[in-house]
Enzyme design. Structure first.
Site, PDB file in Angstrom:
ATOM      1  N   TRP A  36      12.438  -7.654   2.540  1.00  0.00           N
ATOM      2  CA  TRP A  36      12.223  -9.072   2.817  1.00  0.00           C
ATOM      3  C   TRP A  36      12.404  -9.941   1.564  1.00  0.00           C
ATOM      4  O   TRP A  36      12.093 -11.116   1.577  1.00  0.00           O
ATOM      5  CB  TRP A  36      10.816  -9.300   3.386  1.00  0.00           C
ATOM      6  CG  TRP A  36       9.748  -8.590   2.613  1.00  0.00           C
ATOM      7  CD1 TRP A  36       9.126  -9.013   1.457  1.00  0.00           C
ATOM      8  CD2 TRP A  36       9.182  -7.321   2.925  1.00  0.00           C
ATOM      9  NE1 TRP A  36       8.215  -8.089   1.043  1.00  0.00           N
ATOM     10  CE2 TRP A  36       8.222  -7.028   1.923  1.00  0.00           C
ATOM     11  CE3 TRP A  36       9.381  -6.407   3.949  1.00  0.00           C
ATOM     12  CZ2 TRP A  36       7.474  -5.851   1.926  1.00  0.00           C
ATOM     13  CZ3 TRP A  36       8.644  -5.236   3.950  1.00  0.00           C
ATOM     14  CH2 TRP A  36       7.702  -4.969   2.951  1.00  0.00           C
ATOM     15  N   GLU A  49       5.091 -12.202   5.181  1.00  0.00           N
ATOM     16  CA  GLU A  49       3.839 -12.623   4.556  1.00  0.00           C
ATOM     17  C   GLU A  49       2.644 -12.365   5.478  1.00  0.00           C
ATOM     18  O   GLU A  49       1.586 -11.916   5.026  1.00  0.00           O
ATOM     19  CB  GLU A  49       3.909 -14.105   4.178  1.00  0.00           C
ATOM     20  CG  GLU A  49       4.788 -14.397   2.986  1.00  0.00           C
ATOM     21  CD  GLU A  49       4.244 -13.794   1.710  1.00  0.00           C
ATOM     22  OE1 GLU A  49       3.124 -14.162   1.298  1.00  0.00           O
ATOM     23  OE2 GLU A  49       4.938 -12.942   1.127  1.00  0.00           O
ATOM     24  N   THR A  55      -2.430  -5.280   4.707  1.00  0.00           N
ATOM     25  CA  THR A  55      -1.647  -4.103   5.078  1.00  0.00           C
ATOM     26  C   THR A  55      -0.787  -3.680   3.899  1.00  0.00           C
ATOM     27  O   THR A  55      -0.161  -4.514   3.248  1.00  0.00           O
ATOM     28  CB  THR A  55      -0.747  -4.391   6.291  1.00  0.00           C
ATOM     29  OG1 THR A  55      -1.548  -4.891   7.369  1.00  0.00           O
ATOM     30  CG2 THR A  55      -0.038  -3.130   6.761  1.00  0.00           C
ATOM     31  N   LEU A  92       0.097  -1.936  13.193  1.00  0.00           N
ATOM     32  CA  LEU A  92      -0.170  -2.718  11.984  1.00  0.00           C
ATOM     33  C   LEU A  92      -1.639  -3.100  11.852  1.00  0.00           C
ATOM     34  O   LEU A  92      -2.120  -3.338  10.753  1.00  0.00           O
ATOM     35  CB  LEU A  92       0.667  -4.006  11.992  1.00  0.00           C
ATOM     36  CG  LEU A  92       2.065  -3.921  11.401  1.00  0.00           C
ATOM     37  CD1 LEU A  92       2.812  -5.229  11.626  1.00  0.00           C
ATOM     38  CD2 LEU A  92       2.014  -3.609   9.916  1.00  0.00           C
TER      39      LEU A  92
END
Length: 293
Positions: A36, A49, A55, A92
């Site tokens: 990214w 973001e 995480t 996630l």
């Protein structure tokens, strides 16, 4: 424009010029090539973001690419059903982030299909706080700002507050601002903050964790057996039943799962409280006794 904090650099510490150029040297030595980075799409930067909040970087890569394959634009995310968005997010954790991202896409799609390009307008969107807004401005737009993310915080604590505990962000922010607006850093905000992020990650990987000396530091509680774990289990179970599933069946199955994990069954009031929270947050809806994605 990014958040304005009056730049200040106190006397008695390493001069600002020296600090900035030393950090830029770390940036060259410790650079991580992450998917990214060096992209101009504010939406793709925002997704990264949001995913990186709470995480680890190593876990985010495959989720970021998969999510953007499924929802490549703000309009695509706005057009998606909530269960589909949550399905792409599964694994996630902290699913509220996905719902906030979806609500942001809904708002942006209704007003032209683009993320706003100013700090203040970004800050007004769901789930976007000061660090996230400053990150989007720096990484997508090359606009310097005050980006106090956990690894950035670690660097400033390690370098400038080596002997203090309980340092509040209000003391860090003027220093982060002074460095970010220094000509050598402001010439390439991406490079500047990538470098700080990579140096902060390096410190933690080598056994140093300055963030423990931050006033905002709190140790994350265990996941297994927690309310968060039960929330996650209920969300997965309801999403697996497109036609809906009776709440009584969900509680019964959750109780069996808890007992199988050598934990006590879920108290009825706790179950109702969790379900009410999930319904109010938009994870699913209630239709009589059915919980429906």
């Amino acid at each position: 424009m990014a958040k304005v904090v009056e730049p200040a650099w106190p006397a008695g510490i390493e001069p600002l010029d020296c600090f900035v150029h030393r950090m830029l040297q770390h940036a060259r030595e410790l650079y991580r090539d992450l998917p990214w980075r060096h992209i101009d799409d504010p939406y793709a930067v925002l997704v990264s973001e949001i995913m990186l909040q709470q995480t680890q970087v190593a876990r985010v890569g495959r989720f970021w690419e998969r999510f953007l394959d499924a929802f490549p634009t703000v309009d695509a995310l706005a057009a998606a059903a909530v269960p589909d968005v949550l399905e792409q997010w599964q694994g996630l954790g902290y699913n509220r982030r996905a719902l906030a991202l979806k609500r942001t896409a809904d708002q942006c799609a209704a007003s032209g299909g683009q993320l706003p390009d100013t700090y203040q307008e970004l800050l007004a969107l769901p789930g976007i706080g000061p660090a996230t807004a400053a990150g989007v401005m720096a990484f997508a737009h090359q606009v310097p700002g005050v980006y106090v993310e956990t690894n950035v915080r670690a660097v400033f604590l390690h370098e400038l507050f080596p002997d203090r505990d309980g340092v509040p962000d209000r003391e860090l922010e003027p220093l982060v601002a002074a460095a970010a607006f220094h000509p050598a850093a402001a010439a390439d905000p991406r490079r500047w903050y990538y470098g700080l992020l990579d140096y902060g990650a390096h410190l933690k990987a080598t056994g140093v964790n300055p963030t423990r000396r931050s006033a905002s530091y709190s140790r994350q509680s265990a996941f297994e057996g927690s309310r968060r774990q039960k929330r996650s289990w209920i969300v997965r179970r309801v999403l697996a039943a497109p036609e809906g599933v009776p709440a009584t069946a969900v509680r019964s199955e959750l109780n069996r799962a808890e007992v199988a994990a050598s934990r006590e069954g879920v108290d009825g009031d706790l179950f109702v409280s969790i379900v009410n929270d999930l319904v109010s947050e938009g994870f699913f809806r209630r239709d009589g006794d059915l919980l429906v994605p």
